[in-house]
Design an enzyme around this catalytic site. Structure first.
Site, PDB file in Angstrom:
ATOM      1  N   ARG A   8       0.853  -1.192   0.000  1.00 13.02           N
ATOM      2  CA  ARG A   8       0.000   0.000   0.000  1.00 13.02           C
ATOM      3  C   ARG A   8       0.884   1.235   0.000  1.00 13.02           C
ATOM      4  O   ARG A   8       2.072   1.166   0.297  1.00 13.02           O
ATOM      5  CB  ARG A   8      -0.940   0.003   1.206  1.00 13.02           C
ATOM      6  CG  ARG A   8      -0.245   0.188   2.542  1.00 13.02           C
ATOM      7  CD  ARG A   8      -1.268   0.085   3.652  1.00 13.02           C
ATOM      8  NE  ARG A   8      -0.681   0.118   4.971  1.00 13.02           N
ATOM      9  CZ  ARG A   8      -0.639   1.203   5.749  1.00 13.02           C
ATOM     10  NH1 ARG A   8      -1.103   2.346   5.298  1.00 13.02           N
ATOM     11  NH2 ARG A   8      -0.110   1.144   6.946  1.00 13.02           N
ATOM     12  N   ASN A 212       5.303   6.702  -2.705  1.00 12.07           N
ATOM     13  CA  ASN A 212       6.389   6.193  -3.564  1.00 12.07           C
ATOM     14  C   ASN A 212       7.590   5.682  -2.780  1.00 12.07           C
ATOM     15  O   ASN A 212       8.712   5.694  -3.289  1.00 12.07           O
ATOM     16  CB  ASN A 212       6.860   7.269  -4.559  1.00 12.07           C
ATOM     17  CG  ASN A 212       5.744   7.672  -5.497  1.00 12.07           C
ATOM     18  OD1 ASN A 212       5.010   6.809  -5.986  1.00 12.07           O
ATOM     19  ND2 ASN A 212       5.603   8.966  -5.723  1.00 12.07           N
ATOM     20  N   ARG A 213       7.361   5.296  -1.525  1.00  9.37           N
ATOM     21  CA  ARG A 213       8.449   4.765  -0.678  1.00  9.37           C
ATOM     22  C   ARG A 213       9.546   5.811  -0.401  1.00  9.37           C
ATOM     23  O   ARG A 213      10.656   5.456  -0.030  1.00  9.37           O
ATOM     24  CB  ARG A 213       9.097   3.503  -1.288  1.00  9.37           C
ATOM     25  CG  ARG A 213       8.109   2.356  -1.557  1.00  9.37           C
ATOM     26  CD  ARG A 213       7.533   1.833  -0.252  1.00  9.37           C
ATOM     27  NE  ARG A 213       6.749   0.619  -0.407  1.00  9.37           N
ATOM     28  CZ  ARG A 213       5.407   0.579  -0.428  1.00  9.37           C
ATOM     29  NH1 ARG A 213       4.699   1.693  -0.331  1.00  9.37           N
ATOM     30  NH2 ARG A 213       4.777  -0.573  -0.530  1.00  9.37           N
ATOM     31  N   LEU A 214       9.194   7.095  -0.601  1.00  5.88           N
ATOM     32  CA  LEU A 214      10.169   8.163  -0.297  1.00  5.88           C
ATOM     33  C   LEU A 214       9.917   8.648   1.128  1.00  5.88           C
ATOM     34  O   LEU A 214       9.524   9.788   1.369  1.00  5.88           O
ATOM     35  CB  LEU A 214      10.037   9.313  -1.306  1.00  5.88           C
ATOM     36  CG  LEU A 214      10.319   8.914  -2.758  1.00  5.88           C
ATOM     37  CD1 LEU A 214      10.131  10.116  -3.695  1.00  5.88           C
ATOM     38  CD2 LEU A 214      11.746   8.383  -2.903  1.00  5.88           C
TER      39      LEU A 214
END
Ligand SMILES: Cc1cc2nc3c(=O)[nH]c(=O)nc-3n(C[C@H](O)[C@H](O)[C@H](O)COP(=O)(O)O)c2cc1C
Length: 235
Positions: A8, A212-214
């Site tokens: 997610r 975005n996994r940032l």
């Protein structure tokens, strides 16, 4: 659905350097209060949290054990073990939990005081990790906490030889009843092998999930003179 497809986006919040407390214990308390709903900064955030909570209530999945944390210890050869324990206090000394000193964790801490904690607050898409050295709390402090526990739990501290192999459940319950009878009409004292530990943090890291996994990550490292170095880390 396959595990590999379970994913997610994290988009509930952000963590900015300007918003960080200079002291990581204060920052931890802030996040903890927010996880329990005691304090929410910003009106939009409060609204989101209220919405999230009402959705959880409808689905019957209200988050519990927000003070549950993973405690990782290691033996003297560095072989790790981990389990959940409850955070029972946090102050300028560090993070406090209670257990049986003869358990695996107790034995490992006796040979190697280095330990780590992980808190995961899914509702806020946040993680806090802590690493440092553990020492026992003063006995009087452990006793004060022990006295505050329900009588059944106090008896369980006597009845359970935490981590030892048990023949069956009946044996455990029989031991509990024995102690119940032994301390009938009296205060249940604290067993000598039971008490609290405090983990003094050398490092605390705060992680906020981002799209975005940032993700946002900030690490506090203890410096000589009781000051803290704060650095942003790559996610
Ligand atoms: C939600 C939760 C809270 C727990 N809290 C404690 C605790 O505060 N102290 C404790 O000794 N064990 C607690 N336990 C049990 C530990 O996870 C573990 O089974 C036990 O301490 C033995 O660990 P060890 O054999 O690795 O030493 C808790 C377990 C769960 C799931």
């Amino acid at each position: 659905m396959s595990l590999a497809e379970l994913r997610r986006e994290y988009s509930l919040g952000e963590l900015r350097r300007e918003a960080l407390e200079p002291d990581p214990i204060a920052q931890f308390k802030k996040w903890f209060d927010q996880a329990t709903g005691a304090r929410a900064s910003g009106r939009v955030r409060q609204l989101l949290i209220r919405l999230y909570k009402s959705l959880l209530l409808i689905s019957g999945a209200e988050p519990m054990d927000l003070n549950a944390m993973i405690l990782a210890t290691a033996d003297k050869l560095g072989r790790p073990s981990a389990r959940v324990v409850l955070l029972k206090g946090v102050d300028e000394r560090g993070f406090i939990f209670y257990t049986n000193f003869q358990s695996r964790k107790g034995q490992e801490l006796a040979e190697n005081p280095h330990a780590a904690l992980v808190f995961y607050w899914a509702g806020q898409e946040r993680q806090a990790t802590v690493a440092g050295e553990v020492r026992k709390l003063p006995q009087a402090e452990s006793e004060a906490y022990f006295r505050s526990r329900p009588r059944g739990s106090r008896l369980a501290a006597w009845a359970s030889h935490q981590g030892e192999v048990l023949a069956d459940r009946a044996a455990l319950e029989a031991r509990w009843k024995e102690y119940d009878a032994r301390y009938s009409g009296q205060e249940v004292p604290m067993p000598p092998y039971w008490g609290g530990y405090v983990l003094a943090p050398a490092r605390i890291e705060f992680w906020q999930g981002r799209p975005n996994r940032l993700h946002d990550r900030f690490r506090y490292s203890r410096q000589p003179g009781e000051t803290w170095l704060i650095e942003r880390l790559d996610p």
